[in-house]
Design an enzyme around this catalytic site. Structure first.
Site, PDB file in Angstrom:
ATOM      1  N   CYS A 128     -15.071   1.446  -1.471  1.00 41.81           N
ATOM      2  CA  CYS A 128     -14.839   1.410  -0.017  1.00 41.81           C
ATOM      3  C   CYS A 128     -14.088   2.623   0.520  1.00 41.81           C
ATOM      4  O   CYS A 128     -14.654   3.392   1.295  1.00 41.81           O
ATOM      5  CB  CYS A 128     -14.109   0.133   0.342  1.00 41.81           C
ATOM      6  SG  CYS A 128     -15.028  -1.324  -0.167  1.00 41.81           S
ATOM      7  N   LYS A 168       2.248   2.165  -2.982  1.00 42.18           N
ATOM      8  CA  LYS A 168       2.463   2.335  -4.423  1.00 42.18           C
ATOM      9  C   LYS A 168       1.891   3.668  -4.858  1.00 42.18           C
ATOM     10  O   LYS A 168       0.698   3.904  -4.741  1.00 42.18           O
ATOM     11  CB  LYS A 168       1.786   1.202  -5.195  1.00 42.18           C
ATOM     12  CG  LYS A 168       2.767   0.131  -5.610  1.00 42.18           C
ATOM     13  CD  LYS A 168       2.445  -0.574  -6.903  1.00 42.18           C
ATOM     14  CE  LYS A 168       3.036  -0.021  -8.165  1.00 42.18           C
ATOM     15  NZ  LYS A 168       4.264   0.714  -8.187  1.00 42.18           N
ATOM     16  N   PHE A 201       0.815  -1.216   0.000  1.00 39.44           N
ATOM     17  CA  PHE A 201       0.000   0.000   0.000  1.00 39.44           C
ATOM     18  C   PHE A 201       0.850   1.267   0.000  1.00 39.44           C
ATOM     19  O   PHE A 201       0.433   2.319   0.471  1.00 39.44           O
ATOM     20  CB  PHE A 201      -1.028   0.003   1.147  1.00 39.44           C
ATOM     21  CG  PHE A 201      -2.272  -0.693   0.711  1.00 39.44           C
ATOM     22  CD1 PHE A 201      -2.287  -2.065   0.610  1.00 39.44           C
ATOM     23  CD2 PHE A 201      -3.394   0.026   0.322  1.00 39.44           C
ATOM     24  CE1 PHE A 201      -3.399  -2.724   0.136  1.00 39.44           C
ATOM     25  CE2 PHE A 201      -4.509  -0.621  -0.153  1.00 39.44           C
ATOM     26  CZ  PHE A 201      -4.508  -1.996  -0.242  1.00 39.44           C
ATOM     27  N   LYS A 258      -8.933  -0.400 -10.016  1.00 41.61           N
ATOM     28  CA  LYS A 258      -7.633  -1.059  -9.857  1.00 41.61           C
ATOM     29  C   LYS A 258      -7.662  -2.300 -10.740  1.00 41.61           C
ATOM     30  O   LYS A 258      -8.740  -2.712 -11.205  1.00 41.61           O
ATOM     31  CB  LYS A 258      -7.384  -1.430  -8.393  1.00 41.61           C
ATOM     32  CG  LYS A 258      -8.394  -2.446  -7.855  1.00 41.61           C
ATOM     33  CD  LYS A 258      -8.030  -2.914  -6.472  1.00 41.61           C
ATOM     34  CE  LYS A 258      -8.947  -4.054  -6.054  1.00 41.61           C
ATOM     35  NZ  LYS A 258      -8.641  -4.608  -4.760  1.00 41.61           N
TER      36      LYS A 258
HETATM   37  C1  UGA Z   1     -10.300  -2.123   0.446  1.00 41.88           C
HETATM   38  C2  UGA Z   1      -9.420  -2.711   1.563  1.00 41.88           C
HETATM   39  O1  UGA Z   1      -8.086  -2.921   1.089  1.00 41.88           O
HETATM   40  C3  UGA Z   1     -10.006  -4.043   2.062  1.00 41.88           C
HETATM   41  O2  UGA Z   1      -9.232  -4.508   3.158  1.00 41.88           O
HETATM   42  C4  UGA Z   1     -11.439  -3.799   2.511  1.00 41.88           C
HETATM   43  O3  UGA Z   1     -12.048  -5.016   2.931  1.00 41.88           O
HETATM   44  C5  UGA Z   1     -12.248  -3.231   1.363  1.00 41.88           C
HETATM   45  O4  UGA Z   1     -11.638  -1.996   0.924  1.00 41.88           O
HETATM   46  C6  UGA Z   1     -13.647  -2.971   1.858  1.00 41.88           C
HETATM   47  O5  UGA Z   1     -13.819  -2.104   2.730  1.00 41.88           O
HETATM   48  O6  UGA Z   1     -14.570  -3.722   1.492  1.00 41.88           O
HETATM   49  P1  UGA Z   1     -10.599  -2.606  -2.190  1.00 41.88           P
HETATM   50  O7  UGA Z   1     -11.507  -1.424  -2.200  1.00 41.88           O
HETATM   51  O8  UGA Z   1     -11.008  -3.842  -2.889  1.00 41.88           O
HETATM   52  O9  UGA Z   1     -10.271  -3.039  -0.660  1.00 41.88           O
HETATM   53  O10 UGA Z   1      -9.262  -2.115  -2.884  1.00 41.88           O
HETATM   54  P2  UGA Z   1      -7.727  -1.978  -2.509  1.00 41.88           P
HETATM   55  O11 UGA Z   1      -7.001  -3.066  -3.127  1.00 41.88           O
HETATM   56  O12 UGA Z   1      -7.567  -1.743  -1.069  1.00 41.88           O
HETATM   57  O13 UGA Z   1      -7.369  -0.648  -3.301  1.00 41.88           O
HETATM   58  C7  UGA Z   1      -8.044   0.589  -3.028  1.00 41.88           C
HETATM   59  C8  UGA Z   1      -7.539   1.683  -3.929  1.00 41.88           C
HETATM   60  O14 UGA Z   1      -6.248   2.107  -3.519  1.00 41.88           O
HETATM   61  C9  UGA Z   1      -7.401   1.293  -5.401  1.00 41.88           C
HETATM   62  O15 UGA Z   1      -7.878   2.361  -6.197  1.00 41.88           O
HETATM   63  C10 UGA Z   1      -5.921   1.085  -5.588  1.00 41.88           C
HETATM   64  O16 UGA Z   1      -5.499   1.310  -6.913  1.00 41.88           O
HETATM   65  C11 UGA Z   1      -5.362   2.116  -4.628  1.00 41.88           C
HETATM   66  N1  UGA Z   1      -4.010   1.790  -4.151  1.00 41.88           N
HETATM   67  C12 UGA Z   1      -3.818   0.695  -3.362  1.00 41.88           C
HETATM   68  C13 UGA Z   1      -2.943   2.579  -4.506  1.00 41.88           C
HETATM   69  O17 UGA Z   1      -3.096   3.585  -5.241  1.00 41.88           O
HETATM   70  N2  UGA Z   1      -1.691   2.271  -4.034  1.00 41.88           N
HETATM   71  C14 UGA Z   1      -1.477   1.190  -3.246  1.00 41.88           C
HETATM   72  O18 UGA Z   1      -0.312   0.966  -2.849  1.00 41.88           O
HETATM   73  C15 UGA Z   1      -2.559   0.382  -2.905  1.00 41.88           C
END
Ligand code: UGA
Length: 464
Positions: free
Chosen positions: A280, A271, A269, A340
């Site tokens: 979410c 990135k 996280f 994503k």
């Molecule tokens: C998120 C949480 O990670 C889960 O733990 C949680 O259960 C879920 O919300 C929820 O509340 O239901 P999610 O929304 O599927 O999960 O997506 P993530 O993989 O967490 O990514 C969220 C956003 O952050 C994406 O747009 C992704 O591209 C961005 N991101 C993530 C970054 O820009 N950089 C990173 O290093 C990680």
């Protein structure tokens, strides 16, 4: 155990399929008859790895679908509530679906003890409110308890996230309820599930031992909101750092490597990119801030996380404008629509935000996404946006190519072929999927996030 899951969205459907997978008899309820019809035919209503397998494996046997909530509740020992908690106009979570479900559950209680569990992301005090609603609707206190069991899986890896979680959190104020939930999760906490011959394979980083954290309902509710807010803060933090890197000519990826190697910080996280999106983080942070204010605390850090996220998208658009000069009439190839990689979800997607902003500026866009095209076709983008069949087609004849979603397949494109497709060889990478040297070597100008722009010899420097 007999389990009923109310709601067949991402959380509800994955939860229902996975509870069936670990040996329970499950009914998944939804008032949307079309969804129930599709699910009964084994057709997944959301895009998620392993979901089709689980539907085929258990559908019609241990896993059934119904729109009869009362009957489904009557036959269950545990009822998981996984209905939507959208954002209301004032930012608070709209809990009217949760309340409506509580009113509907009440008349079905009475034949033995039942545990009602909030699975959806809800603000602190929701379990308490559900309990009061049930009592108001005539349920007898000895016939039920309300617990909180937030879900932490991520879209795209939801099934393996459920079956191989980092931890399981249960918030319950009665010992009996804790014991019931411990029993349900036993195949995961003991590791028995992963030993079964047909187990869905664990992801690389799966823990050998899964901890179950038992706490109060209020703490469990706060754990969920705090975890999401903290992750979003990590994303916004590194995005803010990327802006400093841009300003001083440093490389944010190297900064990440150095920072993230500290075990207290960690690389996940961290990135940088065009910001977080999805159904979410954006909604949960606003709701968390609202609930904090309601309880007398101004959680200003949350406001800053959101502001930085918004700014990140605008800064990316500014880079495009600075490099291409006039945007009106420019042809842009775009890779990515989903918020994503690994999902078809376009809710609050930074890619969609950027596309819409560029269309307003008069750009002509050709876009491709491996999974989210169907959802995007339902939006009205106007005639200036065309859907391409693949990444190379999206790039054809364009003034530049934009990478907006971190799909794995976008990270291994044939750059020389891409160069041949583009009218002007320029890539704006909002996800830092390539090393700048590699792109420049293919004869393409490359503008990414928090790293110096690179141009092949002979081409003008990208940004001024
Ligand atoms: C998120 C949480 O990670 C889960 O733990 C949680 O259960 C879920 O919300 C929820 O509340 O239901 P999610 O929304 O599927 O999960 O997506 P993530 O993989 O967490 O990514 C969220 C956003 O952050 C994406 O747009 C992704 O591209 C961005 N991101 C993530 C970054 O820009 N950089 C990173 O290093 C990680």
């Amino acid at each position: 155990m007999k389990i009923t899951v109310i709601g067949s969205g991402y959380v509800g459907l994955v939860t229902a399929c996975c509870f069936a997978e670990i040996g329970n008899d499950v009914i998944c309820v939804d008032h949307d008859q079309r969804k129930i019809d599709a699910l009964r035919q084994g057709k997944p209503t959301v895009y998620e790895e392993f979901l089709p397998e689980l539907l085929t494996r258990h559908g019609g046997a241990r896993l059934n679908f119904s729109w009869d909530l009362v009957e489904s509740v009557r036959s269950a020992d545990i009822i998981f509530v996984a209905v939507g908690t959208p954002q209301s106009a004032d930012g608070q979570a709209d809990l009217s679906y949760v309340e409506a479900v509580a009113h509907q559950i009440a008349p079905a209680l009475g034949n033995g003890f039942k545990l009602i569990v909030n699975k959806s992301t809800v603000p602190v005090y929701t379990a308490e409110r559900v309990r009061r609603t049930l009592l108001l609707s005539g349920a007898k206190p000895e016939t039920f308890d309300v617990a909180s069991n937030p879900e932490f899986f991520r879209e795209g890896t939801a099934v393996t996230g459920f079956l191989y979680p980092d931890r399981i959190v249960i918030g319950a104020d009665a010992d009996r309820s804790v014991a019931l939930l411990r029993e349900v999760y036993q195949p995961l906490t003991t590791g028995a599930y992963r030993e079964t011959a047909t187990a869905i394979p664990p992801p690389q980083n799966a823990l050998a031992k899964i901890r179950l954290i038992a706490t109060t309902t209020k703490s469990a509710e706060l754990i969920k909101h705090s975890a999401n807010a903290f992750l979003a803060m990590k994303v916004s933090f590194i995005n803010a750092v990327s802006n400093v890197c841009d300003a001083v000519g440093a490389d944010v990826e190297e900064v990440c490597e150095g920072m993230g190697s500290d075990a207290r910080i960690g690389k996940r996280f961290l990135k940088p990119g065009i910001g977080y999106g999805g159904s979410c983080f954006p909604k949960d942070i606003i709701a968390y801030r609202a609930v904090a204010i309601e309880n007398g605390y101004h959680f200003n850090l949350l406001t800053e996380i959101m502001r930085t996220n918004e700014e990140q998208r605008l800064r990316f658009i500014a880079k495009i404008r600075r490099t291409l000069w006039n945007l009106k009439g420019k042809r842009l190839g775009v890779l990515g629509l989903a918020f994503k990689g690994g999902t078809d979800d376009i809710r609050e997607s930074p890619a969609i935000y950027i596309i819409q902003a560029l269309l307003r500026e008069g750009c002509i866009i050709s876009v491709f996404d491996p999974a989210a095209m169907k959802n995007a076709r339902e939006c009205d983008f106007g005639s200036q946006l065309k859907f391409a069949e693949g990444a190379y087609e999206a790039a054809q004849g364009c003034d530049a190519l934009l990478i907006l979603t971190d799909w794995e397949e976008f990270a291994c494109l044939d750059l020389v072929r891409l160069r041949g497709e583009l009218k002007h060889p320029i890539i704006f990478d909002g996800r830092n999927l390539y090393s700048p040297e590699e792109v420049a070597k293919a004869g393409i100008t490359y503008v990414s996030v928090g790293r110096p722009d690179v141009s092949p010899e002979g081409l003008p420097v990208a940004s001024l």
